[in-house]
Scaffold this motif. Sequence first.
Motif, PDB file in Angstrom:
ATOM      1  N   GLY A   7      -0.552  61.260  23.135  1.00 15.01           N
ATOM      2  CA  GLY A   7      -0.431  61.520  21.958  1.00 15.01           C
ATOM      3  C   GLY A   7       1.114  61.728  21.403  1.00 15.01           C
ATOM      4  O   GLY A   7       1.758  62.203  22.267  1.00 15.01           O
ATOM      5  N   GLY A   8       1.427  61.373  20.208  1.00 15.36           N
ATOM      6  CA  GLY A   8       2.679  61.898  19.896  1.00 15.36           C
ATOM      7  C   GLY A   8       3.021  61.141  18.617  1.00 15.36           C
ATOM      8  O   GLY A   8       2.713  59.939  18.191  1.00 15.36           O
ATOM      9  N   LEU A   9       3.882  61.593  17.574  1.00 12.97           N
ATOM     10  CA  LEU A   9       4.061  61.154  16.340  1.00 12.97           C
ATOM     11  C   LEU A   9       5.415  60.690  15.934  1.00 12.97           C
ATOM     12  O   LEU A   9       5.641  60.003  14.996  1.00 12.97           O
TER      13      LEU A   9
ATOM     14  N   ALA B  27       3.660  56.033  15.846  1.00 12.16           N
ATOM     15  CA  ALA B  27       2.872  56.886  16.200  1.00 12.16           C
ATOM     16  C   ALA B  27       1.591  56.767  17.047  1.00 12.16           C
ATOM     17  O   ALA B  27       1.308  55.505  16.917  1.00 12.16           O
ATOM     18  N   ARG B  28       1.358  57.518  17.728  1.00 13.26           N
ATOM     19  CA  ARG B  28       0.015  57.068  18.821  1.00 13.26           C
ATOM     20  C   ARG B  28      -0.817  58.158  18.896  1.00 13.26           C
ATOM     21  O   ARG B  28      -0.502  59.496  19.373  1.00 13.26           O
ATOM     22  N   ALA B  29      -2.080  57.979  18.731  1.00 12.33           N
ATOM     23  CA  ALA B  29      -3.262  58.892  18.914  1.00 12.33           C
ATOM     24  C   ALA B  29      -3.579  59.180  20.433  1.00 12.33           C
ATOM     25  O   ALA B  29      -3.396  58.089  21.235  1.00 12.33           O
TER      26      ALA B  29
ATOM     27  N   ASP C 178     -13.099  72.211  18.026  1.00 15.08           N
ATOM     28  CA  ASP C 178     -12.157  72.988  17.389  1.00 15.08           C
ATOM     29  C   ASP C 178     -10.855  71.826  17.509  1.00 15.08           C
ATOM     30  O   ASP C 178     -10.277  72.260  18.298  1.00 15.08           O
ATOM     31  N   ASN C 179     -10.749  71.307  16.170  1.00 16.09           N
ATOM     32  CA  ASN C 179      -9.373  70.786  16.133  1.00 16.09           C
ATOM     33  C   ASN C 179      -8.296  71.177  15.229  1.00 16.09           C
ATOM     34  O   ASN C 179      -7.628  70.463  14.461  1.00 16.09           O
ATOM     35  N   SER C 180      -8.346  72.540  15.362  1.00 13.51           N
ATOM     36  CA  SER C 180      -7.209  73.147  14.646  1.00 13.51           C
ATOM     37  C   SER C 180      -5.863  72.974  15.134  1.00 13.51           C
ATOM     38  O   SER C 180      -4.756  73.158  14.443  1.00 13.51           O
ATOM     39  N   VAL C 181      -5.896  72.280  16.231  1.00  6.75           N
ATOM     40  CA  VAL C 181      -4.430  72.131  17.116  1.00  6.75           C
ATOM     41  C   VAL C 181      -3.938  70.627  16.959  1.00  6.75           C
ATOM     42  O   VAL C 181      -2.894  70.427  17.535  1.00  6.75           O
ATOM     43  N   ASP C 182      -4.703  69.797  16.230  1.00  3.06           N
ATOM     44  CA  ASP C 182      -4.278  68.574  15.841  1.00  3.06           C
ATOM     45  C   ASP C 182      -4.180  67.952  17.556  1.00  3.06           C
ATOM     46  O   ASP C 182      -3.136  67.377  17.891  1.00  3.06           O
ATOM     47  N   LEU C 183      -5.220  67.906  18.203  1.00  2.11           N
ATOM     48  CA  LEU C 183      -5.377  67.564  19.589  1.00  2.11           C
ATOM     49  C   LEU C 183      -4.767  66.223  19.953  1.00  2.11           C
ATOM     50  O   LEU C 183      -4.297  65.760  21.082  1.00  2.11           O
ATOM     51  N   TYR C 184      -5.078  65.164  19.034  1.00  2.00           N
ATOM     52  CA  TYR C 184      -4.466  63.852  19.155  1.00  2.00           C
ATOM     53  C   TYR C 184      -3.302  63.683  19.065  1.00  2.00           C
ATOM     54  O   TYR C 184      -2.816  62.377  19.545  1.00  2.00           O
ATOM     55  N   THR C 185      -2.348  64.567  18.808  1.00  5.42           N
ATOM     56  CA  THR C 185      -0.969  64.450  18.718  1.00  5.42           C
ATOM     57  C   THR C 185      -0.085  64.851  19.755  1.00  5.42           C
ATOM     58  O   THR C 185       1.069  64.747  19.679  1.00  5.42           O
ATOM     59  N   GLN C 186      -0.871  65.406  20.858  1.00  6.15           N
ATOM     60  CA  GLN C 186      -0.263  66.088  21.944  1.00  6.15           C
ATOM     61  C   GLN C 186      -0.073  65.064  23.096  1.00  6.15           C
ATOM     62  O   GLN C 186      -0.843  64.211  23.405  1.00  6.15           O
TER      63      GLN C 186
END
Length: 638
Positions: free
Chosen positions: A271-273, A284-286, A240-248
């Motif tokens: 992660g961070g954009l 930006a970084r995953a 479940d990637n409803s949370v945009d997990l790679y951006t955290q």
Amino acid sequence: MVKSAPPEIANRKPSKIEGIKENSNFLREPVATELLEDTNRFSEKAIQILKFHGSYQQDNRDNRVKGQEKDYQFMLRTRSPGGFIPPQLYLTLDKLSNEYGNNTMRVTTRQGFQLHGILKKNLKATIAAIVKSMGSTLGACGDLNRNVMAPPAPFKNQPEYQYAWEYANNIADLLTPQTGAYYEIWLDGEKAISGEEDPEIKAARERNGNGTVFHDNPEPIYGTHYMPRKFKICVTVPGDNSVDLYTQDLTLVVITNDKDELEGFDIFAGGGLGRTHNKEETFARAADPIGYVAKEDVYDLVKAVVATQRDYGDRVNRRHARLKYLINDWGVEKFQSMVEKYLGKPLEAFKPLPEWKYKDFLGWNEQGDGKLFVGISIDNGRVKDEGSFQLKTAVREIVEQFNLPIRLTPNHNLIFYDIDPENQIAIEKILKDNGVNSNPEKVNSLVRYAMACPALPTCGLAITESERAIPSILQRIEKLLNKVGLKNEHFVIRMTGCPNGCARPYMAELGFVGSAPEAYQIWLGGSPNQTRLAEPYVNKLPINELESFLEPIFVYFRNSREQEESFGDFCARVGFDEIRKFSENYKPETSNNKRKPSHRITVRNEIYTHLKEIANSQGKSMTDLVNEAVVEYLNIKC
């Protein structure tokens, strides 16, 4: 014990904001003093501390008049772990938005609510009312842990979703600032909600494993200077990637056993954009997979990651202060090693996970215990009454009549849950009577997957429009897709008015990032499920050139896509060099040269796989390869 100051910056002058935090008496001053002053604004120092209390000072740029004082107002953001909004809190927010705000509320992309347009003289009454209605704004902004996200789906028959909610809430409590400043300033020292804290969370906060805690300090985890920058956490379930997990900054993935019992968590970090135009050192970084931790160690693991960033994050250059830069500079192995020192034990191997999918949970659904939930799509998260569309009225009436809890979604939508089936018809009638659609199939597909930040007129960082511009831009894109024969095609479009990335445009298939008035940097190549970063394609596109810019790209996509390939996957596969080459040689289609509609046929999965492999090895498109094979087999003369 791990040292608590990074040697590489120990002798360098910290940023101005570090001094403001140090002199704030743990988030009290100068906010407490200036709140009593008969002015309509706070000083620059107070503004920085006010953020920790959940508020940004803004001015309405639409109302700027040369020679006159700015129209100062305040945005308030709720701390709502997992997007949970109890009914009494919703009704309070709705009332406050009318009484003190601009008559709207906005669902954020981190599952909170924002109120806009509040005046300084009404700020204390607004925050006090929120706290007394089981809400909080503490830590919704500022250099500390922000709102902890979790999938909003209320599946009662899928225990992993319940674990995600539980631990999102517990981690939010673990990392909540412990200073008494919030209640002293906004409630005159009265802590309105007196519920006892979970003893396990209290013990975890006080437990000093290997230097994670400051003893004899009002802030045992954060210390006097709090974090170098904001810190973002989510808890989700496998797939479940409803949370945009790679951006955290930190993502925890619930891992259960065959009996659906919680065993531990997979860990992603870094992660961070947020970035800055023309500053290549910002990017930006995953997030990276880091390891696995057993459930009994998860709170110590969270503290270990926070302490690593707290003690080694850059406090000199705020543009370089997020955890993503620390991991990028150190590498994953060194970061993991430091986390293990704070944790006091090695991390376990990362557990295998299924493919990630984006989910928005719109429409009517069963939640697994005999009750229902319904997800409502909200354009750009703006809850308002406008013309025949009376969303704000509809939501208020439903909450008043049925006392339903709400979960806000990471795609700034809203879910009512715990609905008795016999109430479905009545709720649907309220929605319909107010012009609100609950059927996701009737939501414009481009709108459904789009997001935009508020930007102008109130965001002080905005370079250009976003929320107010995206409706017309989506309409123009839809018209262009229809023109080139891609009717009903949809993909993830996100827009921000500046490069800070609040609507997460750098994970979009097509991202617009404000770079100048009425101009945007264009990002291409993110994935539909938000698992791959997009890349910048054009630095400054005047928005009036949108159609001439996108038409050749869409035509190339139409002509050369693979079966069921999404727009973002296509851009990532063919690469920007090929897209540019096609665009440079493109001649706009007319009625005389317009490509005839393509005819589609279906092949078995195993044949499709072989075709794809052969086409790639020969440098041909799959369409050309199939045509060659059919011509040869049937001996057709073309």
